[in-house]
Scaffold this motif. Sequence first.
Motif, PDB file in Angstrom:
ATOM      1  N   THR A   1      29.245 -22.763  -9.318  1.00 36.18           N
ATOM      2  CA  THR A   1      28.735 -21.790  -8.067  1.00 36.18           C
ATOM      3  C   THR A   1      27.376 -21.191  -8.563  1.00 36.18           C
ATOM      4  O   THR A   1      27.347 -20.766  -9.799  1.00 36.18           O
ATOM      5  CB  THR A   1      29.748 -20.883  -8.217  1.00 36.18           C
ATOM      6  OG1 THR A   1      30.929 -21.476  -7.777  1.00 36.18           O
ATOM      7  CG2 THR A   1      29.499 -19.818  -6.840  1.00 36.18           C
ATOM      8  N   GLY A   2      26.545 -21.290  -7.830  1.00 34.80           N
ATOM      9  CA  GLY A   2      25.132 -20.620  -8.098  1.00 34.80           C
ATOM     10  C   GLY A   2      25.100 -19.295  -7.497  1.00 34.80           C
ATOM     11  O   GLY A   2      25.624 -19.008  -6.496  1.00 34.80           O
ATOM     12  N   ASP A   3      24.139 -18.459  -8.212  1.00 33.83           N
ATOM     13  CA  ASP A   3      24.056 -17.135  -7.741  1.00 33.83           C
ATOM     14  C   ASP A   3      22.451 -16.992  -7.609  1.00 33.83           C
ATOM     15  O   ASP A   3      21.719 -16.529  -8.501  1.00 33.83           O
ATOM     16  CB  ASP A   3      24.526 -16.061  -8.627  1.00 33.83           C
ATOM     17  CG  ASP A   3      24.511 -14.667  -7.854  1.00 33.83           C
ATOM     18  OD1 ASP A   3      23.867 -14.549  -6.859  1.00 33.83           O
ATOM     19  OD2 ASP A   3      24.717 -13.646  -8.876  1.00 33.83           O
TER      20      ASP A   3
ATOM     21  N   GLY B   1      21.306 -14.395  -5.594  1.00 31.50           N
ATOM     22  CA  GLY B   1      21.197 -13.104  -5.147  1.00 31.50           C
ATOM     23  C   GLY B   1      19.883 -12.231  -5.624  1.00 31.50           C
ATOM     24  O   GLY B   1      19.735 -11.328  -4.855  1.00 31.50           O
TER      25      GLY B   1
ATOM     26  N   GLY C   1      21.667 -15.249  -1.688  1.00 28.80           N
ATOM     27  CA  GLY C   1      23.198 -15.397  -1.977  1.00 28.80           C
ATOM     28  C   GLY C   1      23.686 -16.627  -2.991  1.00 28.80           C
ATOM     29  O   GLY C   1      22.861 -16.829  -3.751  1.00 28.80           O
ATOM     30  N   THR C   2      24.918 -16.856  -2.771  1.00 30.89           N
ATOM     31  CA  THR C   2      25.558 -17.958  -3.716  1.00 30.89           C
ATOM     32  C   THR C   2      25.362 -19.133  -2.878  1.00 30.89           C
ATOM     33  O   THR C   2      25.186 -19.233  -1.629  1.00 30.89           O
ATOM     34  CB  THR C   2      26.834 -17.580  -3.756  1.00 30.89           C
ATOM     35  OG1 THR C   2      27.532 -17.674  -2.309  1.00 30.89           O
ATOM     36  CG2 THR C   2      27.103 -16.246  -4.369  1.00 30.89           C
TER      37      THR C   2
ATOM     38  N   ALA D   1      24.189 -19.967 -12.657  1.00 28.58           N
ATOM     39  CA  ALA D   1      25.073 -20.859 -12.226  1.00 28.58           C
ATOM     40  C   ALA D   1      26.252 -20.867 -13.065  1.00 28.58           C
ATOM     41  O   ALA D   1      26.043 -20.826 -14.320  1.00 28.58           O
ATOM     42  CB  ALA D   1      24.699 -22.592 -12.190  1.00 28.58           C
TER      43      ALA D   1
ATOM     44  N   GLN E   1      27.724 -20.498 -18.498  1.00 23.85           N
ATOM     45  CA  GLN E   1      27.132 -19.937 -17.550  1.00 23.85           C
ATOM     46  C   GLN E   1      25.636 -20.323 -17.933  1.00 23.85           C
ATOM     47  O   GLN E   1      25.282 -20.123 -19.307  1.00 23.85           O
ATOM     48  CB  GLN E   1      27.089 -18.314 -17.442  1.00 23.85           C
ATOM     49  CG  GLN E   1      25.973 -17.809 -16.684  1.00 23.85           C
ATOM     50  CD  GLN E   1      26.219 -16.101 -16.485  1.00 23.85           C
ATOM     51  OE1 GLN E   1      27.378 -15.810 -16.223  1.00 23.85           O
ATOM     52  NE2 GLN E   1      25.270 -15.503 -16.566  1.00 23.85           N
TER      53      GLN E   1
END
Length: 170
Positions: free
Chosen positions: A56-58, A60, A65-66, A97, A105
């Motif tokens: 899951t990427g961030d 933000g 967003g994700t 991510a 991470q």
Amino acid sequence: MRRTARLLAGTALAVTAATPAHAAGTGRLDLYPATVAPGGQVTVNTAACGDTGAATGDAGAVGAGTFMLAPTAHEGEAIGQFRVPPSAQPGTYEIVARCAEGDRQVAGDLVVALTAAHEQQVLPRGSVKTGVGGGLGPDPVQTAAGVAALAVAAAGGTWLLHRRARGDGI
């Protein structure tokens, strides 16, 4: 000679066995392009999550967003995309991510610029195409040819006027 070859082969095997499976891509998040204009699309990939690992990427930090990174068949990489908002301000932003399995991470830097790196300013070339003349072009050969043509026309016109004035008949 054989002893040296065996020694080198043994050393190579020992180094290979001690190295993790995906050391070439682990620990970093690759962003393409690394410099993007507001509103541009960014592709993200990493090999840090292994062969079957999604992430899951961030994004933000830049206001996107994700987003999801899905595993691919290409060397165990996970890939995903996100769009930088048109309202994003120029600067450097950290994109993160997190692997779905484990607590690994990875991060990478995204540079938002008013003009992307691949978009370079194109300067106009050549003379102005107005149909009634135009600007002098930067080509010295064409300029010299034009000056020579004017000089020949002036010399020919002067010669014809001189003959007419003398009465030679033309």
